[in-house]
Design a protein around this motif. Structure first.
Motif, short mmCIF file in Angstrom:
data_model
loop_
_atom_site.label_atom_id
_atom_site.label_comp_id
_atom_site.label_asym_id
_atom_site.label_seq_id
_atom_site.Cartn_x
_atom_site.Cartn_y
_atom_site.Cartn_z
N UNK A 192 34.72 27.82 51.97
CA UNK A 192 33.16 27.75 52.53
C UNK A 192 33.08 28.43 54.10
N UNK A 193 32.37 29.29 54.52
CA UNK A 193 32.65 29.39 55.80
C UNK A 193 31.72 29.12 56.37
N UNK A 194 30.88 27.52 56.69
CA UNK A 194 30.21 26.85 56.74
C UNK A 194 30.49 25.02 56.60
N UNK A 195 29.81 25.04 57.29
CA UNK A 195 30.67 23.00 57.92
C UNK A 195 28.84 22.40 56.84
N UNK A 196 29.41 22.72 55.16
CA UNK A 196 28.90 22.10 54.27
C UNK A 196 28.15 20.62 54.31
N UNK A 197 26.58 20.02 53.94
CA UNK A 197 25.74 21.70 53.13
C UNK A 197 25.40 22.24 53.48
N UNK A 204 26.35 33.20 55.97
CA UNK A 204 26.71 31.37 56.60
C UNK A 204 26.40 32.02 58.51
N UNK A 205 27.83 32.79 58.45
CA UNK A 205 27.51 33.34 60.48
C UNK A 205 26.42 33.78 60.49
N UNK A 206 25.54 34.80 59.93
CA UNK A 206 24.68 34.81 60.68
C UNK A 206 23.63 34.17 60.21
N UNK A 207 23.65 33.15 59.46
CA UNK A 207 22.53 32.52 59.09
C UNK A 207 22.53 31.71 60.66
N UNK A 208 23.99 30.88 60.69
CA UNK A 208 24.12 29.96 61.53
C UNK A 208 23.63 30.89 63.10
N UNK A 216 30.10 25.52 64.36
CA UNK A 216 30.71 25.87 63.13
C UNK A 216 31.01 25.51 62.58
N UNK A 217 31.17 25.84 61.04
CA UNK A 217 32.36 24.67 60.76
C UNK A 217 32.40 25.30 59.12
N UNK A 218 34.17 25.19 58.76
CA UNK A 218 34.78 25.31 57.37
C UNK A 218 34.64 24.25 56.17
N UNK A 219 35.05 24.47 54.94
CA UNK A 219 34.00 23.26 54.29
C UNK A 219 35.56 24.11 52.99
N UNK A 220 36.44 22.90 52.76
CA UNK A 220 37.43 23.13 51.26
C UNK A 220 36.23 22.96 50.15
N UNK A 221 36.44 23.48 49.13
CA UNK A 221 36.12 22.02 48.04
C UNK A 221 36.36 22.71 46.44
N UNK A 251 35.31 35.53 64.15
CA UNK A 251 36.46 35.03 64.58
C UNK A 251 36.84 33.50 64.95
N UNK A 252 36.20 33.09 65.28
CA UNK A 252 36.41 31.59 65.57
C UNK A 252 36.41 30.61 63.37
N UNK A 253 35.24 31.42 63.17
CA UNK A 253 35.91 30.36 62.30
C UNK A 253 36.45 31.08 61.22
#
Length: 284
Positions: A192-197, A204-208, A216-221, A251-253
């Motif tokens: 998931x392309x954000x630092x959950x939760x 999520x990048x637009x929301x960020x 910004x972050x990324x989360x594997x779950x 791009x960074x994400x």
């Protein structure tokens, strides 16, 4: 390591002597322990451990290790898993149109960063068929709409059975997997392309960007029936600034997504992840 190994992952109510009891099972049967780690969740009252030993000179044949350990595990009210290092898991990678995570997993696999087979790619779009052909991986295009979701997921499940798949990796699949599918095949890892939760769901990048975040972050779950709320395996972040536009965040994400997903898949395949409740212990 040439010699095959066995690994036990165990969780049970905490009590005195658990390390000695589990280690003695291996020692008493001639095993040589090469890795052992444990963690106690005091709030939950749980003991969690991973222990790995060489099968060379071990007195019990493989088919008897599980039943023999179960005799010890039952009085401890333990949940446990047994894995063998020379069992090669089979992965299905699910994608949509974005290729960065797909390429990264294939390259890492070819570089032998993890031991697995990748015989199958499933997508709801035809766009990445050429990538699959380039690497000799079977590609199945299964378009999904709200009206056809149940029917198409049945086809996906049949393919997983046909290819003897052990793990599904959602490498930017961009579709919600139904609870019915998850109940039938729960071994699914998502990136998931954000630092959950934070920033659950789409865009999520637009929301960020709208929130003006500085990282910004990324989360594997693991995937559960709750959207983007499954047990977290791996996360990472990168700094952004007020000068970054949405495209810069994306791009960074993408760089983060590649690395975080690869770490999570590798940890899972090395039998280093122990799930309890909606949390994980990832043994180093």
């Amino acid at each position: 390591m040439n010699s095959p190994t066995a690994t036990l992952l165990v969780s049970c109510p905490d009590r005195r002597g658990l390390v000695a009891k589990i280690a003695n099972f291996i020692y008493a049967n001639g095993g040589n322990i090469i890795h052992a780690d444990q963690h106690t969740d005091f709030a939950a009252g749980l003991f969690l451990t991973r222990i790995e030993w060489q099968l060379e000179d071990f007195n019990l044949p493989r088919e008897l290790i599980g039943p023999a350990f179960n005799a010890i595990a039952q009085p401890l009210q333990a949940n446990w898993q047994l894995h063998f290092s020379d069992t090669v898991p089979r992965i299905a990678i699910w994608v949509s149109k974005q290729d960065h995570c797909l390429f990264d997993l294939i390259w890492r696999h070819r570089a032998k960063e993890f031991s697995a087979e990748i015989p199958l790619i499933i997508s709801n779009h035809p766009d990445l068929n050429d990538v699959a052909a380039q690497f000799g991986i079977d590609y199945h295009h299964i378009p999904i709409t709200k009206e056809t979701k149940s029917q198409q997921e049945a086809k996906q499940l049949e393919l997983l059975r046909q290819y003897n798949i052990d793990l599904v990796v959602l490498a930017k699949y961009m579709q919600i997997v139904s609870p019915d599918f998850i109940n039938q095949f729960p071994q699914i890892i998502n990136i998931h392309h954000s630092f959950l939760p934070a920033f659950v769901g789409a865009n999520p990048y637009h929301k960020a960007y709208e929130r003006g975040v500085k990282i910004i972050g990324a989360t594997a779950h693991y995937v559960t029936t709750d959207l983007d709320a499954g047990p977290i395996i791996e996360q990472d972040v990168v700094r952004v600034s007020h000068r970054d536009e949405v495209d810069d965040l994306i791009r960074k994400g993408k760089d983060l997504e590649r690395v975080v997903l690869a770490r999570a898949v590798r940890s899972h395949l090395r039998n280093r992840v122990l799930v309890y409740g909606n949390r994980t212990v990832v043994f180093e």
